[in-house]
Motif scaffolding. Sequence first.
Motif, short mmCIF file in Angstrom:
data_model
loop_
_atom_site.label_atom_id
_atom_site.label_comp_id
_atom_site.label_asym_id
_atom_site.label_seq_id
_atom_site.Cartn_x
_atom_site.Cartn_y
_atom_site.Cartn_z
N GLN A 60 0.76 -1.04 0.03
CA GLN A 60 0.19 0.04 -0.05
C GLN A 60 0.89 1.08 0.07
O GLN A 60 0.55 2.05 -0.94
CB GLN A 60 -0.97 -0.12 1.10
CG GLN A 60 -2.11 1.05 1.05
CD GLN A 60 -3.05 0.48 2.09
OE1 GLN A 60 -2.77 -0.04 2.92
NE2 GLN A 60 -4.25 0.89 2.07
N THR A 61 1.78 1.15 0.88
CA THR A 61 2.89 2.35 0.83
C THR A 61 3.41 2.59 -0.70
O THR A 61 3.43 3.56 -1.15
CB THR A 61 3.96 2.23 1.82
OG1 THR A 61 3.30 2.19 3.05
CG2 THR A 61 5.02 3.27 1.91
N ALA A 62 3.88 1.47 -1.10
CA ALA A 62 4.46 1.62 -2.60
C ALA A 62 3.51 2.11 -3.50
O ALA A 62 3.72 3.12 -4.40
CB ALA A 62 5.09 0.41 -3.00
N GLU A 71 0.91 12.84 0.90
CA GLU A 71 2.02 13.34 1.43
C GLU A 71 2.70 12.25 2.19
O GLU A 71 2.15 11.52 2.87
CB GLU A 71 1.91 14.63 2.39
CG GLU A 71 1.19 15.93 1.56
CD GLU A 71 1.16 16.94 2.45
OE1 GLU A 71 2.23 17.31 3.05
OE2 GLU A 71 -0.18 17.42 2.54
N ASP A 72 3.96 12.29 2.19
CA ASP A 72 4.82 10.84 3.00
C ASP A 72 4.49 11.21 4.54
O ASP A 72 4.50 10.34 5.22
CB ASP A 72 6.17 11.24 2.76
CG ASP A 72 6.61 10.73 1.40
OD1 ASP A 72 5.79 10.27 0.74
OD2 ASP A 72 7.73 10.64 0.75
N PRO A 76 1.70 7.20 7.61
CA PRO A 76 1.44 6.31 8.75
C PRO A 76 0.10 6.30 9.21
O PRO A 76 -0.73 5.37 9.32
CB PRO A 76 2.26 6.88 9.82
CG PRO A 76 3.68 7.37 9.11
CD PRO A 76 2.91 8.11 7.98
N GLY A 77 -0.39 7.61 9.38
CA GLY A 77 -1.89 7.81 9.88
C GLY A 77 -2.75 7.40 8.85
O GLY A 77 -3.95 6.59 9.02
N THR A 78 -2.52 7.55 7.52
CA THR A 78 -3.53 7.17 6.23
C THR A 78 -3.58 5.58 6.26
O THR A 78 -4.64 4.82 6.15
CB THR A 78 -2.87 7.61 5.15
OG1 THR A 78 -3.14 8.97 5.21
CG2 THR A 78 -3.93 7.34 3.77
N LEU A 79 -2.26 5.14 6.43
CA LEU A 79 -2.33 3.29 6.51
C LEU A 79 -3.14 2.79 7.43
O LEU A 79 -3.89 1.74 7.23
CB LEU A 79 -0.92 2.88 6.40
CG LEU A 79 -0.03 3.35 5.13
CD1 LEU A 79 1.23 2.99 5.44
CD2 LEU A 79 -0.73 2.50 4.06
N ASN A 80 -3.01 3.39 8.65
CA ASN A 80 -3.60 2.42 9.92
C ASN A 80 -5.03 3.05 9.75
O ASN A 80 -5.91 2.19 9.99
CB ASN A 80 -3.23 3.45 11.19
CG ASN A 80 -1.81 2.45 11.79
OD1 ASN A 80 -2.10 1.62 12.29
ND2 ASN A 80 -0.73 3.25 11.23
N ALA A 230 -3.63 13.67 11.42
CA ALA A 230 -2.51 13.40 11.02
C ALA A 230 -2.80 12.25 9.96
O ALA A 230 -2.11 11.00 10.01
CB ALA A 230 -1.61 12.85 11.96
N TYR A 231 -3.65 12.71 8.93
CA TYR A 231 -3.98 11.39 7.87
C TYR A 231 -4.54 11.99 6.87
O TYR A 231 -5.08 13.22 6.96
CB TYR A 231 -4.85 10.46 8.65
CG TYR A 231 -6.20 10.60 8.51
CD1 TYR A 231 -7.30 9.84 7.88
CD2 TYR A 231 -6.92 11.40 9.70
CE1 TYR A 231 -8.48 10.34 8.17
CE2 TYR A 231 -8.07 11.62 10.02
CZ TYR A 231 -9.03 10.81 9.25
OH TYR A 231 -10.38 11.38 9.35
N ASN A 232 -4.63 11.33 5.64
CA ASN A 232 -5.29 11.89 4.17
C ASN A 232 -6.83 11.41 4.43
O ASN A 232 -7.13 10.05 4.30
CB ASN A 232 -4.42 11.56 3.21
CG ASN A 232 -5.02 11.69 1.64
OD1 ASN A 232 -6.44 11.92 1.51
ND2 ASN A 232 -4.22 12.30 1.00
#
Length: 283
Positions: A60-62, A71-72, A76-80, A230-232
């Motif tokens: 997912q990060t890739a 944004e980088d 972390p917040g977006t993934l969680n 802190a997430y998209n």
Amino acid sequence: MITLIWIFLAIFTIAFSAVFIRDVNRHKSELEDSSWLKTGLIGFVVNFFDVLGIGAFAPQTALLKFTKQTEDRLLPGTLNVANTLPVLIQALIFITVIKVEPLTLLLMLASAAAGAIMGVGVVARLPEKTIRLVMGGALLVTAGFMFARNMEWIQGGGTAIGLYGSKLIIGVVVNFILGALMTVGIGLYAPCMALVFALGMSPQVAFPIMMGSCAFLMPPASIRFILEGAYNRKAAVGMALPGIVAVLIAAFIVKSLPLDTLRWVVIVVILYTAGVMLRAGFK
């Protein structure tokens, strides 16, 4: 005990959903410039393979970075946040459909959660490169033993659905360590599969254990990311909804896989994860 675990997961689902929906609704007029189509496809694909034990965070990060969807600093917040509901549903499904000895399941879930909470201060100070190299090497060795077992060169693995005595102690301690390792980005899925195999349990049992462990860890972390903004938001919503659909589709595929086929799937998952860890460790 299984009912108690199910109740806790249901409470986590409701609490997280309430916070998530309220936050998105408050900021619906200022959502980020992400693509619904791209994030939706990413969420569906990674969560489908997540049910098979591949893990979602690395691919997912890739994909998010390659398609420039967030944004980088918000990764972390977006993934969680994006994966919390799919993981909770995974846990609810697999704890229900795959039989595990209740005390084994409860202790394994509790130890992983405790490891993440108590181990963060210690593990976070360890060299990440060293951890990845050691874990990658250990997974390669495990995959080698599993391959030899499938080829009937050696005897190993098993069909047990629970642990007792010294094996239960080992399982709880190691899952505590795996929970702590999640604080430095080491996924729990493949190492947990390897642990289950090494202790003589059925490969199917790994699914409720590893998914339940993550389901106990992710909601509190995700709620914190939401409260801090802190997430998209758009990317998280875009990935979460198709991710839920993907989980429901893939869950029944995993459930119906023959045991021999599942053992080969586990080997592929462990080899893939070992390769990712070693590659990152040698960089």
